[in-house]
Design a protein around this motif. Sequence first.
Motif, PDB file in Angstrom:
ATOM      1  N   LEU A 136       0.820  -1.219   0.000  1.00  8.71           N
ATOM      2  CA  LEU A 136       0.000   0.000   0.000  1.00  8.71           C
ATOM      3  C   LEU A 136       0.855   1.272   0.000  1.00  8.71           C
ATOM      4  CD1 LEU A 136      -2.844  -1.034   2.481  1.00  8.71           C
ATOM      5  CD2 LEU A 136      -2.867  -1.091  -0.022  1.00  8.71           C
ATOM      6  N   ASP A 137       2.147   1.123   0.324  1.00  7.97           N
ATOM      7  CA  ASP A 137       3.056   2.281   0.307  1.00  7.97           C
ATOM      8  C   ASP A 137       3.548   2.614  -1.104  1.00  7.97           C
ATOM      9  OD1 ASP A 137       2.874   2.531   3.038  1.00  7.97           O
ATOM     10  OD2 ASP A 137       4.670   1.317   3.439  1.00  7.97           O
ATOM     11  N   ALA A 138       3.334   1.706  -2.040  1.00  7.77           N
ATOM     12  CA  ALA A 138       3.905   1.848  -3.388  1.00  7.77           C
ATOM     13  C   ALA A 138       3.549   3.171  -4.069  1.00  7.77           C
ATOM     14  CB  ALA A 138       3.510   0.659  -4.262  1.00  7.77           C
ATOM     15  N   PRO A 139       2.269   3.605  -4.073  1.00  2.00           N
ATOM     16  CA  PRO A 139       1.950   4.871  -4.747  1.00  2.00           C
ATOM     17  C   PRO A 139       2.719   6.063  -4.190  1.00  2.00           C
ATOM     18  CG  PRO A 139      -0.061   3.633  -4.311  1.00  2.00           C
ATOM     19  CD  PRO A 139       1.044   2.929  -3.582  1.00  2.00           C
ATOM     20  N   ASN A 140       2.825   6.155  -2.865  1.00  2.00           N
ATOM     21  CA  ASN A 140       3.548   7.281  -2.263  1.00  2.00           C
ATOM     22  C   ASN A 140       5.041   7.218  -2.548  1.00  2.00           C
ATOM     23  OD1 ASN A 140       1.307   8.528  -1.126  1.00  2.00           O
ATOM     24  ND2 ASN A 140       1.414   7.305   0.754  1.00  2.00           N
ATOM     25  N   ILE A 141       5.597   6.007  -2.590  1.00  2.75           N
ATOM     26  CA  ILE A 141       7.027   5.852  -2.897  1.00  2.75           C
ATOM     27  C   ILE A 141       7.313   6.366  -4.299  1.00  2.75           C
ATOM     28  CG2 ILE A 141       8.828   4.139  -3.356  1.00  2.75           C
ATOM     29  CD1 ILE A 141       7.601   2.452  -1.066  1.00  2.75           C
ATOM     30  N   ILE A 142       6.439   6.033  -5.242  1.00  2.00           N
ATOM     31  CA  ILE A 142       6.638   6.457  -6.630  1.00  2.00           C
ATOM     32  C   ILE A 142       6.414   7.960  -6.777  1.00  2.00           C
ATOM     33  CG2 ILE A 142       5.737   6.219  -8.991  1.00  2.00           C
ATOM     34  CD1 ILE A 142       5.220   3.242  -8.255  1.00  2.00           C
TER      35      ILE A 142
END
Length: 568
Positions: free
Chosen positions: A480-486
């Motif tokens: 779920l952290d993937a969008p913010n990381i990108i």
Amino acid sequence: MTTASINDFKLLNIKCLKYFNLFSKSNNFHTLPSNEKLMERFGFYFFILEALCDEKDIDRLSDFITDTEYNAHLINQRFNDHGIDAVYIDDDIKEIKLFNFKFRESFKPGQAQSSNDAFVSTKLVNCILNENADGLEGKLKGLVYQAIQRLNSNDVWKMTLYMVSNEAIPIDSDETSISQLKIFYDMEVSSICLPDIKSMMSIRPAPVKAELIIDNDALLSYSESSISTSKSYIVRLNAADIIRITCKNPELRNDYHCERMDVLANERLDYGVLFDNVRGFVQKSKYNQAIEKSLKDDPSMFFMYNNGMTIVTKNIKAEQVNANKKVRITIDDFQVLNGGQTLRTLHNFNAQKESHITDYLAKSEVLVRIFNTSNNEVVNKIAEFTNSQNSISSVDLKSLSTLQIHLEQLLDEHDIIYSRKNGDTGINDEKNYRYKISMEQFGQILFAIQGNPDKSSNQKQHIFGKYYDEIFSEENFNILDAPNIIESYFLVKNTYDTSSESIQKIEQKIFYVLYMHNVRPDISYEYCISMLESALTQFKNGMSGLTDARKMIQVGFKEILNEQLHQV
């Protein structure tokens, strides 16, 4: 050869424009192209290079584009490209790839590629072979020096000139002038035009259906349990039948009693059956040539020499016929997951000469596994495991895992393309995506954030190999952290892109900044950048003349940076 239509031409333009828009959202052009056709042309470069160089990072692809017009718009440098629009040096397969692009603004069915374009490119080829980069400037000069360095090494390198255009008819590779060019320069000349390109476009195909009649002794059925009604099959299938069930003609695909094999001589492959295949577009290779040779030399032994094919189908129906001596099988909505090179080569061999279908293919057999499943997770695992014994990269194999597919779906909800394979432009063709990021890039970002910014570039090849389970484990990565990381990656990238000219713009710096912010989330990205640049300036480590890229892979550099982070 497969033909191309005006609709293929239009679809390619749409795809090329999408590539340009994705690139321009994360990169600043000095002068934005003033018309859509020029945008499509630049997008054409990205699309073709991604497909033929197996490089999904479109930002990185920009570094290899030497076209005069492109660089004038992007970085305000108008240097002569000497007939070569891109140079890609593939250290994995030891190939120097030179590209000559021609992008036509209108479609003409009879328009063919010009052999003159190949000779225009020979000036740069001479520079490489003569080890003389005098008169070259900018990006092109640096790439030529790299090519010269590779050719002077002890490794065996090949050089290929790719003539690429959106025209309907290719150069005749056997033309005398082209043949002489190959001999004189010891260089392959490969022609790629619209009929080839249409097979590279990732457009979800309509379901393909076919019917077969199999002798009982050529078939073995399999079910997951004794009470299961869902059966799969292992079949010894005639190569001519493989041509038939994978061709574009739906009537022939379902003509299971087709007795005149010669009607298949002009049939071509429906690339829709390869949409889910792990490999992208594959040019003729040594494996294709070996397959063709075994077909010609000993067609009756082809079954023994070939690894076979794996097909998955969402629906399979089998019934006994001919007094139970044969089985009629119907497969609906099927895909060839493994054996794509074999399938392409069978069709290419069939297209070479009308007599091949009767003289060779009708006398050859192939082992075909037909799995009946509508479960996408099972399909992905079948694709991963049946391909794992072949020469396929760990990245391509992991692209079939459930986690990576879930990542693609999650990021699609945030208008981000997660590129699992070449040619990906999003799940939804109607959506206006904000970013495109490749699996490899995302793996590098995670590896950096988790404490390895010094290894994220020079150990890139291991991220989807020996480090994969640790990087993508539930303990280290919350999907779920993937969008913010990108989002953070592109924020830092944009900050570097708009920074002063004196700062070296290296992707590994972005990895370091993301790592620093992860260690100290209370520090802004701007401060992290300033701190990193200062540390790079001060770091000497007893060696003079080290580039920023070399400094960042030194263990001592990360240790000093960590000390400074904890002192702020």
